[in-house]
Design a protein around this motif. Structure first.
Motif, PDB file in Angstrom:
ATOM      1  N   HIS A   1       4.418   4.447   9.157  1.00 28.28           N
ATOM      2  CA  HIS A   1       3.847   4.517   7.815  1.00 28.28           C
ATOM      3  C   HIS A   1       2.337   4.347   7.924  1.00 28.28           C
ATOM      4  N   LEU A   2       1.608   5.371   7.527  1.00 22.92           N
ATOM      5  CA  LEU A   2       0.144   5.309   7.459  1.00 22.92           C
ATOM      6  C   LEU A   2      -0.226   4.930   6.042  1.00 22.92           C
ATOM      7  N   LEU A   3      -0.942   3.824   5.878  1.00 25.76           N
ATOM      8  CA  LEU A   3      -1.091   3.195   4.575  1.00 25.76           C
ATOM      9  C   LEU A   3      -2.516   3.239   4.052  1.00 25.76           C
ATOM     10  N   SER A   4      -2.637   3.497   2.750  1.00 30.82           N
ATOM     11  CA  SER A   4      -3.912   3.467   2.053  1.00 30.82           C
ATOM     12  C   SER A   4      -3.633   3.174   0.578  1.00 30.82           C
TER      13      SER A   4
ATOM     14  N   VAL B   1      -2.656   0.634   8.880  1.00 24.66           N
ATOM     15  CA  VAL B   1      -3.436   0.475   7.648  1.00 24.66           C
ATOM     16  C   VAL B   1      -4.831   1.050   7.887  1.00 24.66           C
ATOM     17  N   THR B   2      -5.266   1.915   6.993  1.00 19.19           N
ATOM     18  CA  THR B   2      -6.593   2.486   7.161  1.00 19.19           C
ATOM     19  C   THR B   2      -7.673   1.437   6.899  1.00 19.19           C
TER      20      THR B   2
ATOM     21  N   LEU C   1       0.833  -1.190   0.000  1.00 20.88           N
ATOM     22  CA  LEU C   1       0.000   0.000   0.000  1.00 20.88           C
ATOM     23  C   LEU C   1       0.876   1.251   0.000  1.00 20.88           C
ATOM     24  N   VAL C   2       0.258   2.400  -0.179  1.00 18.04           N
ATOM     25  CA  VAL C   2       0.975   3.669  -0.292  1.00 18.04           C
ATOM     26  C   VAL C   2       0.951   4.385   1.048  1.00 18.04           C
ATOM     27  N   ASP C   3       2.100   4.949   1.470  1.00 16.21           N
ATOM     28  CA  ASP C   3       2.155   5.654   2.742  1.00 16.21           C
ATOM     29  C   ASP C   3       1.994   7.160   2.549  1.00 16.21           C
ATOM     30  N   GLN C   4       2.134   7.905   3.649  1.00 14.35           N
ATOM     31  CA  GLN C   4       1.908   9.350   3.626  1.00 14.35           C
ATOM     32  C   GLN C   4       2.956  10.109   2.821  1.00 14.35           C
TER      33      GLN C   4
END
Length: 231
Positions: A169-172, A143-144, A88-91
């Motif tokens: 890492h905040l992931l979406s 992970v959101t 997934l993609v982070d901030q």
């Protein structure tokens, strides 16, 4: 506990506010009925405790679950399972995969930006645990569970609001990609149709240096720190 505790609490309030009046009013009743009530009530309480104990024994000791006492840490078994895929993609706009963290422990959980109840507590707990684990230097992955609102473009703002450190890492990603990831990780959740809020679990997953899922736990910062030191 509620059935027993609430009447006791109410009695305590009455005794504090109107103790003398209450004692004077109950004295004649106690003198007349006290002995009979005592002889009846005590055996009933003992019988109830015996029934509860036997019921718990019949269910393997799991009649109900009580929150752990302050300072205690639940006993979670080690899992040693291969983790599901995660890409997934982070901030920062980078694609994050678990393979990049081989050789260091990972603390992974699930949350979302609009949450005002469970998520801030879970994020706070993993941040406190991470600060205590300076020697282990774990990576933090969040992970959101709300890809509809926590789009990649909003992750930096949410990460700033949560005061995430550089190693977090905040992931979406797209709704389809996040939903597929959550399904693969077995994350239970329910999106309410009226306001879009997400009901979800507060599980924290700990991944060891080999990239294996070691523990899946619930609990505060102390429990996270305790099990992260075993990775």
């Amino acid at each position: 506990l509620a059935i027993i505790g609430e009447p006791i609490a109410m009695l305590g309030i009455l005794m504090t506010a109107w103790g003398r009046e209450l004692r004077d009013g109950l004295r004649p009743l106690a003198e007349r009925w006290g002995r009979s009530l005592g002889l009846t009530f005590v055996p009933l309480v003992l019988l109830g405790l015996i029934v509860v104990a036997r019921s718990a024994s019949a269910n393997g000791g799991e009649l109900f679950v009580v929150s752990e006492a302050p300072g205690s840490i639940p006993d979670f078994p080690r899992l040693d399972r291969e983790p599901p895929p995660l890409a997934l993609v982070d901030q920062h706009g980078d694609t994050v995969q678990l393979e990049r963290f081989r050789g260091r422990p990972v603390i992974l959980t699930f949350a979302y930006g609009h949450c005002q109840t469970v998520c801030p507590l879970v994020v706070h707990d993993i941040l406190v645990a991470e600060e205590r684990l300076s020697r282990e230097s774990p990576a933090l992955l969040i992970v959101t569970v709300d890809p509809w609102r926590d789009t990649p473009a909003r992750l930096a703002s949410i990460a700033s609001e949560w005061e995430l450190p550089a190693n977090a890492h905040l992931l979406s990603a797209s709704v389809a990609a996040v939903e597929a990831t959550l399904d693969a990780w077995g994350v239970p959740r329910l999106r309410r149709a009226d306001d879009g809020e997400i009901v979800h679990s507060s599980v924290v997953t700990l991944i060891d240096r080999r990239g294996q899922i070691a523990y899946s736990i619930t609990g505060g910062a102390e429990a996270i720190e305790h099990y992260a030191r075993k990775l």
